[in-house]
Motif scaffolding. Structure first.
Motif, short mmCIF file in Angstrom:
data_model
loop_
_atom_site.label_atom_id
_atom_site.label_comp_id
_atom_site.label_asym_id
_atom_site.label_seq_id
_atom_site.Cartn_x
_atom_site.Cartn_y
_atom_site.Cartn_z
N TYR A 120 45.73 -112.72 -63.61
CA TYR A 120 46.01 -114.10 -63.19
C TYR A 120 44.71 -114.83 -62.87
O TYR A 120 44.50 -115.98 -63.30
CB TYR A 120 46.93 -114.07 -61.97
N GLY A 172 44.99 -118.65 -63.81
CA GLY A 172 46.38 -118.90 -63.52
C GLY A 172 47.31 -119.02 -64.71
O GLY A 172 48.50 -119.28 -64.54
N TRP A 224 47.93 -116.54 -67.12
CA TRP A 224 48.68 -115.32 -67.42
C TRP A 224 49.57 -114.93 -66.24
O TRP A 224 49.37 -113.90 -65.59
CB TRP A 224 47.73 -114.18 -67.78
N ASP A 225 50.56 -115.75 -65.98
CA ASP A 225 51.52 -115.43 -64.93
C ASP A 225 52.67 -114.62 -65.55
O ASP A 225 52.64 -114.27 -66.74
CB ASP A 225 52.03 -116.69 -64.25
N ASN A 250 48.08 -107.24 -62.02
CA ASN A 250 48.57 -108.61 -62.15
C ASN A 250 47.63 -109.65 -61.52
O ASN A 250 47.33 -110.66 -62.17
CB ASN A 250 49.96 -108.73 -61.50
#
Length: 273
Positions: free
Chosen positions: A222, A227, A229-230, A218
């Motif tokens: 990100y 930022g 692909w949260d 994750n």
């Protein structure tokens, strides 16, 4: 309308995981018909349970039992049972009229529609698969280790869309056996290494953040996306979560992101039988 053809290769240890994947596919994919092909060494102990769940999900179950003499010389460990090699020669076991099939490991969860992936144009490639961003830095080392300098990446073998007519023409058991004999000790992830070493240049790259999201990574996703692909983006856009590595979401002590999501699907799948 032709069904969506799904392929798995399992033994009795991961039947529950298979049923969880199937439920997640049915719940989130807009296809109306599914054929589920399951390659196995011998008839699975829980065959009736699989048949029952497939019937409830309106899927057709096709067990494929292969001779246990296949891949006798392949590297085999507890983590890499013989069944993982069956995907490499899947076209030999599948009906000759099939043109494409989507192979999935049982440690995935489908959370959005698979139709776009399943129906994509192969553009002459024999496979479509994703290269994980976490492995980008090791691409050059893998090319040296596997002896394939023509490939554009190191592809994960847990999600593979297969172009069966091309495989029938070009993929040969003798080539795979020979590669295993030559590279045996260099194969860290045997089936995946063979796929990349022999056929990497014939794999169409698909985005891993959509079709093979490594659930361990994750922070990497990100950061790479600045930022974007949260978790909200993943829930809305990602089709396949892949729980790579030794830690698995069906284990009681698994507490990583998406653990609750997986356990919910597993709980509902269990209620189907």
């Amino acid at each position: 309308m032709e069904p969506m053809n799904l392929l798995f290769a399992i033994d009795d240890r991961v039947v529950d995981q298979l049923l969880t994947v199937l439920y997640s596919i049915k719940r989130n994919t807009s296809a109306t018909s599914f054929s589920v092909y399951v390659i196995q060494d011998k008839k699975l102990t829980h065959t009736q349970r699989i048949i029952q769940v497939c019937k409830r999900l309106k899927m057709t179950y096709h067990p494929i039992i292969v001779p246990n003499t296949h891949f006798d010389k392949a590297p085999v460990t507890d983590r890499y049972p013989k069944t993982i090699y069956y995907r490499l020669l899947a076209y030999e076991y599948l009906p000759k009229n099939l043109k494409r099939v989507l192979y999935l490991d049982t440690d995935v969860l489908v959370i959005n529609d698979l139709k776009k992936l399943y129906n994509m144009d192969f553009d002459g490639y024999w496979y479509a698969a994703a290269s994980h961003i976490a492995l980008d830095v090791t691409d050059s080392l893998n090319k040296i280790r596997l002896g394939n300098f023509d490939t554009d990446g190191y592809y994960n073998s847990g999600v593979i869309l297969m172009n069966l007519p091309e495989e029938r023409e070009h993929v040969k058991a003798e080539d795979i056996y020979g590669y295993i004999r030559i590279k045996n000790l260099a194969l860290f992830l045997p089936d995946q290494d063979i796929l990349n070493g022999l056929y990497g240049q014939h794999i169409k790259k698909i985005p891993d953040e959509i079709y093979n999201y490594d659930a361990r990574m994750n922070p990497l996703y990100y950061t790479k996306s600045n930022g974007v692909w949260d978790i909200d983006w993943v829930i809305e856009h990602t089709s396949i979560l892949h729980f790579c590595g030794r830690d698995k979401p069906w284990k009681p002590d698994y507490k990583e992101r998406f653990s609750g999501l997986y356990k919910h699907y597993a709980h509902v799948a269990k209620s189907l039988h």
